[in-house]
Design a protein around this motif. Structure first.
Motif, PDB file in Angstrom:
ATOM      1  N   PRO A 152       8.468   3.242  -7.238  1.00  0.00           N
ATOM      2  CA  PRO A 152       7.995   4.385  -6.460  1.00  0.00           C
ATOM      3  C   PRO A 152       9.017   5.048  -5.556  1.00  0.00           C
ATOM      4  CG  PRO A 152       7.148   2.344  -5.560  1.00  0.00           C
ATOM      5  CD  PRO A 152       7.832   2.003  -6.849  1.00  0.00           C
ATOM      6  N   LEU A 153       9.987   4.333  -5.074  1.00  0.00           N
ATOM      7  CA  LEU A 153      10.919   4.913  -4.117  1.00  0.00           C
ATOM      8  C   LEU A 153      12.330   5.045  -4.652  1.00  0.00           C
ATOM      9  CD1 LEU A 153       9.708   3.063  -0.916  1.00  0.00           C
ATOM     10  CD2 LEU A 153       8.983   5.275  -1.813  1.00  0.00           C
ATOM     11  N   ALA A 154      12.578   4.604  -5.868  1.00  0.00           N
ATOM     12  CA  ALA A 154      13.932   4.650  -6.396  1.00  0.00           C
ATOM     13  C   ALA A 154      14.027   5.393  -7.719  1.00  0.00           C
ATOM     14  CB  ALA A 154      14.464   3.221  -6.579  1.00  0.00           C
ATOM     15  N   ASP A 155      12.932   5.624  -8.384  1.00  0.00           N
ATOM     16  CA  ASP A 155      12.958   6.216  -9.707  1.00  0.00           C
ATOM     17  C   ASP A 155      12.924   7.742  -9.620  1.00  0.00           C
ATOM     18  OD1 ASP A 155      12.269   7.130 -12.324  1.00  0.00           O
ATOM     19  OD2 ASP A 155      11.593   5.114 -12.767  1.00  0.00           O
TER      20      ASP A 155
ATOM     21  N   GLY B 249       0.822  -1.202   0.000  1.00  0.00           N
ATOM     22  CA  GLY B 249       0.000   0.000   0.000  1.00  0.00           C
ATOM     23  C   GLY B 249       0.856   1.252   0.000  1.00  0.00           C
ATOM     24  N   GLY B 250       1.998   1.203   0.668  1.00  0.00           N
ATOM     25  CA  GLY B 250       2.924   2.328   0.664  1.00  0.00           C
ATOM     26  C   GLY B 250       3.552   2.553  -0.695  1.00  0.00           C
ATOM     27  N   MET B 251       3.902   1.465  -1.368  1.00  0.00           N
ATOM     28  CA  MET B 251       4.491   1.580  -2.701  1.00  0.00           C
ATOM     29  C   MET B 251       3.468   2.131  -3.694  1.00  0.00           C
ATOM     30  SD  MET B 251       6.837  -1.868  -2.693  1.00  0.00           S
ATOM     31  CE  MET B 251       7.697  -1.548  -4.242  1.00  0.00           C
ATOM     32  N   TYR B 252       2.261   1.580  -3.667  1.00  0.00           N
ATOM     33  CA  TYR B 252       1.214   2.101  -4.552  1.00  0.00           C
ATOM     34  C   TYR B 252       0.864   3.540  -4.177  1.00  0.00           C
ATOM     35  CZ  TYR B 252       0.346  -2.445  -6.692  1.00  0.00           C
ATOM     36  OH  TYR B 252       0.468  -3.617  -7.394  1.00  0.00           O
ATOM     37  N   GLY B 253       0.833   3.825  -2.892  1.00  0.00           N
ATOM     38  CA  GLY B 253       0.518   5.168  -2.438  1.00  0.00           C
ATOM     39  C   GLY B 253       1.533   6.198  -2.917  1.00  0.00           C
ATOM     40  N   ALA B 254       2.823   5.834  -2.952  1.00  0.00           N
ATOM     41  CA  ALA B 254       3.854   6.753  -3.452  1.00  0.00           C
ATOM     42  C   ALA B 254       3.601   7.100  -4.914  1.00  0.00           C
ATOM     43  CB  ALA B 254       5.240   6.135  -3.278  1.00  0.00           C
TER      44      ALA B 254
END
Length: 174
Positions: free
Chosen positions: A164-167, A110-115
């Protein structure tokens, strides 16, 4: 104050939780884990917050909950489809009477999709995210596909633009 928990579809099943007063909306995106790995993860908190003017929407996640990643381009499309489903949920939440400010809370997947969603939708004014991993490819390759070496690298390349967190396209860098 009375609190209502209503079943809605957006396109997945979701709970819409509200009280009589409506000022703020929260989209809650759940995790994939061993306990409460479904939309019920945040339900007690949503019910408690409804008495304070918070309208909550808790949609069910689909991928990778069902089906599992299969190592093909279909995985990439399923991530895109899940982001689109969460965007539809956000549309429903934003359309609720009285809802002004919207926050997003996401845990694990959910955090990854939320980002991804928060980066592309300016209606979200606050986020609280916790992601266990920072790439789809690493997560899927490690826990489902057991890929290594060149196969892992090739698989990771398929997710370019969706990490989501690296791109850098999403404004967050390691």
């Amino acid at each position: 104050m009375s609190v209502t928990v209503r079943e809605v579809e957006v396109p997945a099943q979701a709970w819409l939780v509200s009280g009589e007063d409506r000022r703020t909306g929260i989209l809650w995106l759940h995790w994939l884990g061993h306990r409460h790995n479904d939309r019920g993860e945040f339900l007690p908190l949503a019910v408690e917050l409804a008495a304070r003017g918070v309208v909550s929407l808790l949609p069910a996640g689909h991928f990778p909950w069902v089906p599992d990643p299969d190592g093909t381009d279909t995985d990439v499309q399923r991530v895109r489809d899940q982001v689109a489903a969460h965007a539809a949920a956000l549309d429903l939440l934003a359309g609720q009477p009285g809802v002004g400010t919207i926050a997003l809370v996401g845990h694990d997947y959910g955090g990854m999709y939320g980002a991804l969603l928060a980066d592309t939708d300016e209606r979200i004014s606050a986020v609280a995210l916790r992601a266990v991993d920072d790439t789809w490819a690493n997560w899927f390759a490690t826990y489902w596909l057991e890929l290594g070496g060149p196969a892992r690298e090739e698989y990771a390349e398929r997710f370019a633009g969706l990490e989501p967190l690296a791109d850098p396209a999403y404004g967050v860098q390691r």
